[in-house]
Motif scaffolding. Structure first.
Motif, PDB file in Angstrom:
ATOM      1  N   UNK A  63       0.765  -1.354   0.111  1.00  0.00           N
ATOM      2  CA  UNK A  63      -0.046  -0.061  -0.038  1.00  0.00           C
ATOM      3  C   UNK A  63       1.123   1.302   0.060  1.00  0.00           C
ATOM      4  N   UNK A  64       0.524   2.206  -0.683  1.00  0.00           N
ATOM      5  CA  UNK A  64       1.226   3.523  -0.823  1.00  0.00           C
ATOM      6  C   UNK A  64       0.157   4.555  -0.302  1.00  0.00           C
ATOM      7  N   UNK A  65       0.979   5.262   0.620  1.00  0.00           N
ATOM      8  CA  UNK A  65       0.071   6.677   1.222  1.00  0.00           C
ATOM      9  C   UNK A  65       0.771   7.788   0.456  1.00  0.00           C
ATOM     10  N   UNK A  66       0.130   8.601  -0.280  1.00  0.00           N
ATOM     11  CA  UNK A  66       0.753   9.988  -0.875  1.00  0.00           C
ATOM     12  C   UNK A  66       0.575  10.972   0.135  1.00  0.00           C
ATOM     13  N   UNK A  67       1.461  11.313   0.699  1.00  0.00           N
ATOM     14  CA  UNK A  67       1.526  12.457   1.563  1.00  0.00           C
ATOM     15  C   UNK A  67       1.650  12.225   2.859  1.00  0.00           C
ATOM     16  N   UNK A  68       2.302  12.863   3.719  1.00  0.00           N
ATOM     17  CA  UNK A  68       2.752  12.742   5.356  1.00  0.00           C
ATOM     18  C   UNK A  68       2.223  13.848   6.090  1.00  0.00           C
ATOM     19  N   UNK A  69       0.956  14.256   5.785  1.00  0.00           N
ATOM     20  CA  UNK A  69       0.464  15.253   6.557  1.00  0.00           C
ATOM     21  C   UNK A  69      -0.354  14.524   7.927  1.00  0.00           C
ATOM     22  N   UNK A  70      -1.206  15.440   8.192  1.00  0.00           N
ATOM     23  CA  UNK A  70      -1.886  14.695   9.344  1.00  0.00           C
ATOM     24  C   UNK A  70      -2.679  13.267   9.194  1.00  0.00           C
ATOM     25  N   UNK A  71      -3.345  13.438   7.980  1.00  0.00           N
ATOM     26  CA  UNK A  71      -4.102  12.049   7.724  1.00  0.00           C
ATOM     27  C   UNK A  71      -2.861  11.016   7.196  1.00  0.00           C
ATOM     28  N   UNK A  72      -1.887  11.559   6.653  1.00  0.00           N
ATOM     29  CA  UNK A  72      -0.849  10.354   5.995  1.00  0.00           C
ATOM     30  C   UNK A  72      -0.341   9.832   7.372  1.00  0.00           C
ATOM     31  N   UNK A  73       0.039  10.669   8.277  1.00  0.00           N
ATOM     32  CA  UNK A  73       0.506   9.800   9.520  1.00  0.00           C
ATOM     33  C   UNK A  73      -0.253   8.971  10.178  1.00  0.00           C
ATOM     34  N   UNK A  74      -1.500   9.440  10.458  1.00  0.00           N
ATOM     35  CA  UNK A  74      -2.381   8.435  11.024  1.00  0.00           C
ATOM     36  C   UNK A  74      -2.698   7.041  10.330  1.00  0.00           C
ATOM     37  N   UNK A  75      -2.605   7.395   9.059  1.00  0.00           N
ATOM     38  CA  UNK A  75      -3.182   6.451   8.232  1.00  0.00           C
ATOM     39  C   UNK A  75      -2.167   5.520   7.951  1.00  0.00           C
ATOM     40  N   UNK A  76      -0.752   5.778   7.746  1.00  0.00           N
ATOM     41  CA  UNK A  76       0.336   4.992   7.702  1.00  0.00           C
ATOM     42  C   UNK A  76       0.570   3.890   9.133  1.00  0.00           C
ATOM     43  N   UNK A  77       0.270   4.707  10.257  1.00  0.00           N
ATOM     44  CA  UNK A  77       0.323   3.747  11.450  1.00  0.00           C
ATOM     45  C   UNK A  77      -0.644   2.880  11.442  1.00  0.00           C
TER      46      UNK A  77
END
Length: 199
Positions: A63-77
């Motif tokens: 899985x790829x998460x594009x962007x490491x802002x607020x949502x990107x950080x929570x979603x990646x975790x």
């Protein structure tokens, strides 16, 4: 006049009218605590969509998460917690360092095309077109793309349709999938605003 209007997502025209009438107003949606807390139901909703739309487990999926802002950080975790192989795309080298520190696979945006062919699911959180027609051509036809970014979004939906790639625009997830939690976040943010005014 001690009255104050508290609301969410005022448009530019509304803000002009309120300013012209010398009315005090606060947009709770612009508050950092609101955005941070809203990232949780957004990420959960994105994962729910991914589970419903794929015939395989997220566990061990690429899985790829594009962007490491607020949502990107929570979603990646959350995705890492499920056992997915999490690739996170960012522009800033400081973000890429944090991505690596947190145990995800960092990808600089300029290298994205190289990694796209092996992805099962792509989550976009960047609010500008990143996945254009050229990049979408690199994606496997079975890959699902879930766009969480506010308009215009980060995925060329026209190109995805033309290339027969399943791309889902998933806006307003907190209110749709977790309305009680979303309402509590709004309420708590409004109370914070009022408390700050009283002090």
């Amino acid at each position: 006049n001690k009255q104050i209007l508290i609301g969410g997502k005022f448009c530019i025209e509304d803000e002009k009218i309120l300013k012209n009438k010398n009315l005090k107003f606060v947009d709770y949606f612009k508050r950092e605590e609101m955005q941070v807390l809203n990232a949780v139901p957004t990420a959960e909703g994105a994962i729910q969509i991914a589970m419903e739309e794929t015939p395989y487990t997220l566990h061990n999926s690429n899985v790829t998460v594009l962007g490491y802002g607020r949502i990107g950080k929570v979603l990646s975790k959350m995705l890492a917690g499920i056992g997915a192989n999490v690739y996170v795309v960012a522009r800033k080298y400081s973000d890429l360092a944090w991505i690596k520190n947190n145990g995800y696979i960092p990808i600089h945006l300029k290298e994205l095309k190289t990694y796209l062919p092996k992805m099962n699911i792509i989550f976009n959180t960047i609010p500008q077109i990143i996945l254009n027609k050229e990049l979408l051509k690199s994606i496997d036809s079975n890959c699902i793309v879930i766009d969480l970014a506010s308009k215009p979004g980060g995925v060329s939906m026209e190109a995805a349709k033309e290339l027969e790639i399943k791309a889902i625009s998933a806006l307003g997830l907190p209110g749709k999938l977790a309305p009680l939690s979303a309402a509590k976040i709004v309420k708590d943010t409004i109370y914070n605003i009022i408390e700050e005014m009283v002090v």
